[in-house]
Scaffold this active site. Structure first.
Site, short mmCIF file in Angstrom:
data_model
loop_
_atom_site.label_atom_id
_atom_site.label_comp_id
_atom_site.label_asym_id
_atom_site.label_seq_id
_atom_site.Cartn_x
_atom_site.Cartn_y
_atom_site.Cartn_z
N ARG A 130 -10.35 -11.67 2.18
CA ARG A 130 -11.23 -12.63 1.53
C ARG A 130 -10.30 -14.03 1.84
O ARG A 130 -10.97 -15.13 2.11
CB ARG A 130 -11.48 -12.48 0.00
CG ARG A 130 -10.57 -12.20 -0.72
CD ARG A 130 -10.87 -11.52 -1.86
NE ARG A 130 -10.74 -9.95 -1.64
CZ ARG A 130 -11.10 -8.99 -2.69
NH1 ARG A 130 -11.65 -9.48 -3.92
NH2 ARG A 130 -11.22 -7.70 -2.50
N LYS A 145 0.75 -1.23 -0.10
CA LYS A 145 -0.06 0.12 0.14
C LYS A 145 0.92 1.39 0.13
O LYS A 145 2.12 1.09 0.47
CB LYS A 145 -0.92 0.08 1.33
CG LYS A 145 -2.12 -0.87 1.37
CD LYS A 145 -2.74 -0.71 2.69
CE LYS A 145 -3.76 -1.89 2.71
NZ LYS A 145 -5.00 -1.52 1.84
N1 BES Z 1 -8.09 -3.77 4.53
C1 BES Z 1 -8.38 -3.56 3.23
C2 BES Z 1 -9.70 -2.71 2.99
C3 BES Z 1 -9.97 -1.39 3.67
C4 BES Z 1 -9.41 -0.39 2.83
C5 BES Z 1 -10.30 -1.15 4.79
C6 BES Z 1 -9.40 1.05 3.49
C7 BES Z 1 -10.34 -0.03 5.53
C8 BES Z 1 -10.24 1.28 4.65
C9 BES Z 1 -8.36 -4.63 2.72
O1 BES Z 1 -7.32 -5.70 2.67
C10 BES Z 1 -7.67 -4.15 1.24
O2 BES Z 1 -6.53 -3.57 1.07
N2 BES Z 1 -8.60 -4.20 0.01
C11 BES Z 1 -8.30 -3.91 -1.23
C12 BES Z 1 -8.74 -4.71 -2.32
C13 BES Z 1 -8.20 -4.46 -3.77
C14 BES Z 1 -6.83 -4.96 -3.83
C15 BES Z 1 -9.20 -5.51 -4.62
C16 BES Z 1 -8.60 -2.50 -1.42
O3 BES Z 1 -10.05 -2.09 -1.22
O4 BES Z 1 -8.34 -1.57 -2.25
MN MN Z 2 -5.51 -5.45 2.24
#
Ligand code: BES
Ligand code: MN
Ligand code: ZN
Length: 491
Positions: free
Chosen positions: A348, A274
């Site tokens: 997931r 990230k």
């Molecule tokens: N934990 C994150 C989702 C999240 C994002 C929670 C912002 C709270 C605030 C999750 O694991 C994630 O990183 N999801 C990705 C999925 C994508 C790579 C398909 C996302 O939402 O960007």
């Molecule tokens: Mn994630």
């Protein structure tokens, strides 16, 4: 926070502060049983027009001959006061109290009861609001720790629904004590709140409320062939834990309700790392786990006559030489293969194995709770939790519990049409479905592991946490889930 209830004549109760509602005609509401001189003193002050007409505005009046401090709160037409308006009024009362020196608060609740706000609801929301707004982070600051608000609240009620008022107070307290555990866990730093730490909290809860607790370590998780969960855990030196808690207080032959919580104690994204900005906030990626633990605490306090199982897969998602890579294919506990195209879609991957594990309990219902997608925050903002289900009556039940608990969820589609976005050329499925409908395809992914039971998925990415000045955990969706269970228990 201590709350008690009194039904004596209101003028016989001594208190440092009393809270009185003001109507849209600038008069004290429900003033007939209050001290006459006191009421006319207050009404004369109100005529001067210093209390804003905005609902929820508050003001402290000193030197009433009867009460040393009166906290006036604008309620408007008391017959039209809605549950949400009442809850925000309680929050603003509690915030106003923070600037006062006092030890006892008297809250007469008859003034707030109307056709959409039952005596039970007013009592419950009052207690919840008071505890919610006086929560203080168990901070690690060594200076200026901030003082805790400790005061005794007396709820005054005059009417024939006393037992409902009492159960409202009891439910409100139990929900908030559970919710505060959720907040505490979410606010802890990720170097303290690790998978092992969550396991230790589960063990403690087990001792306190007689839950059967089982903790699987790395080796045992391997034995269960949770290849998808283990793929995420591989990128960290912190060992994973798979936690279960069982509260078996329902009839022996009653199938259990299973709650599954995402317990990523830090989500750096893995190899699909990230951006750095606000990455600290990804410590709350265990918000699902924290809320399941909070709900279990509420369940334990109320000793609900139900069979309830909590399942928490917990690990970190970090980049490492051994971490899972984009393109890797793993075999989940269900046997289905997954091509991992983005290691940041890890929630997931840990939940799918937990859902498969849930089958061993022959569940009546499975509900998973997860900070799953940024897309859910874009779609619903911070007010509604995303709700997905393969069984409409369950979705309706959860929607209604959310409305009742002032902790709303909004139903999203889970149609077949979305499923092909998860197609992979190399495995049974990919772990991402592209940008379009990101929270829906995440739910579609989970649905492939939830075919054998009634299942709902709550995406709490937008509701479990506040950013900015008030950064911290909200304790959601403990009120929603607790309400769902309290209703199921017939209480
Ligand atoms: N934990 C994150 C989702 C999240 C994002 C929670 C912002 C709270 C605030 C999750 O694991 C994630 O990183 N999801 C990705 C999925 C994508 C790579 C398909 C996302 O939402 O960007
Ligand atoms: Mn994630
Ligand atoms: Zn995550």
């Amino acid at each position: 926070m201590k709350v008690n209830i009194k039904t004596d004549s209101i003028t016989k109760i001594s208190t440092d502060v009393i809270t009185l509602g003001v109507d849209d005609k600038n008069q004290i509401i429900d003033s007939s049983k209050l001290d006459k001189k006191s009421v006319s003193y207050l009404n004369n002050i109100l005529v001067l027009g210093d209390l804003s007409e905005m609902l929820g505005s508050s003001r402290v009046v000193h030197g009433d001959h009867f009460y040393s401090k009166v906290l006036l709160i604008r309620i408007g037409n008391p017959k039209k006061l809605s549950p949400t308006q009442f809850y925000s009024a309680i929050l603003s009362i509690t915030n106003e109290l923070k600037s006062l020196q006092f030890k006892t608060l008297l809250l007469p609740i008859n003034q707030f009861i109307n056709s959409s706000l039952s005596a039970h609801a007013v009592a419950e929301y009052s207690v919840r609001g008071l505890i919610d707004a006086t929560y203080s982070v168990n901070s690690l600051k060594t200076l200026n720790k901030g003082k805790k608000n400790i005061f005794q609240t007396t709820i005054h009620y005059d009417g024939d629904e006393l037992s409902q008022v009492k159960s409202g107070i009891k439910h409100g307290e139990a929900v908030m004590v559970g919710g505060n555990l959720t907040k505490d866990l979410g606010n802890l730093p990720p170097n303290i709140c690790t998978p092992k730490y969550l396991a230790s909290v589960a063990t403690k809860l087990g001792k306190e409320y007689k839950f059967k607790v089982n903790i699987l370590d790395q080796k045992k998780i391997e034995k269960f062939k949770m290849g998808s969960f283990l793929a995420v855990a591989k990128g960290s030196r912190e060992e994973p834990r798979f936690i279960t808690m069982e509260h078996n207080k329902g009839p022996k032959n009653q199938k259990p309700i299973v709650l599954v919580g995402k317990g990523i104690t830090f989500d750096a994204g893995g190899i699909s790392i990230k951006p750095s900005a606000d990455m600290d906030e990804m410590k709350y990626d265990m918000g699902g786990a924290a809320s399941v633990m909070g709900v279990m605490k509420t369940v334990g306090i109320l000793n609900l006559p139900l069979n309830i199982i909590a399942i928490i897969p917990s690990c970190e998602n970090l980049p490492d030489g051994l971490a899972v890579k984009p393109g890797d294919i793993v075999t989940s506990m269900s046997g289905q293969t997954i091509e991992i195209l983005n290691t940041d879609a890890e929630g997931r991957l840990i939940l799918c194995d937990a859902l498969t594990y849930a089958e061993r309990y022959k569940p009546e219902t499975v509900i998973d709770v997860a900070t799953l997608t940024g897309a859910c925050v874009i779609g619903l903002g911070h007010h509604a939790t995303g709700l997905f289900s393969n069984y409409d009556p369950l979705a309706t039940e959860l929607e209604e519990a959310g409305i009742r608990a002032l902790d709303k969820a909004w139903k999203m589609p889970l149609w077949e049409e979305y499923q092909p976005q998860l197609n992979s050329n190399f495995a049974d499925m990919a772990n991402i479905g592209g940008r379009a409908g990101g929270s829906i395809t995440a739910a579609c992914f989970l649905s492939r592991f939830a075919k054998n039971f009634n299942w709902a998925h709550l995406d709490i990415a937008g509701t479990a946490w506040k950013s900015g000045k008030e950064k911290g955990s909200t304790g959601r969706p403990v009120p929603l889930l607790s309400q769902f269970l309290i209703k199921r228990a017939g209480k």
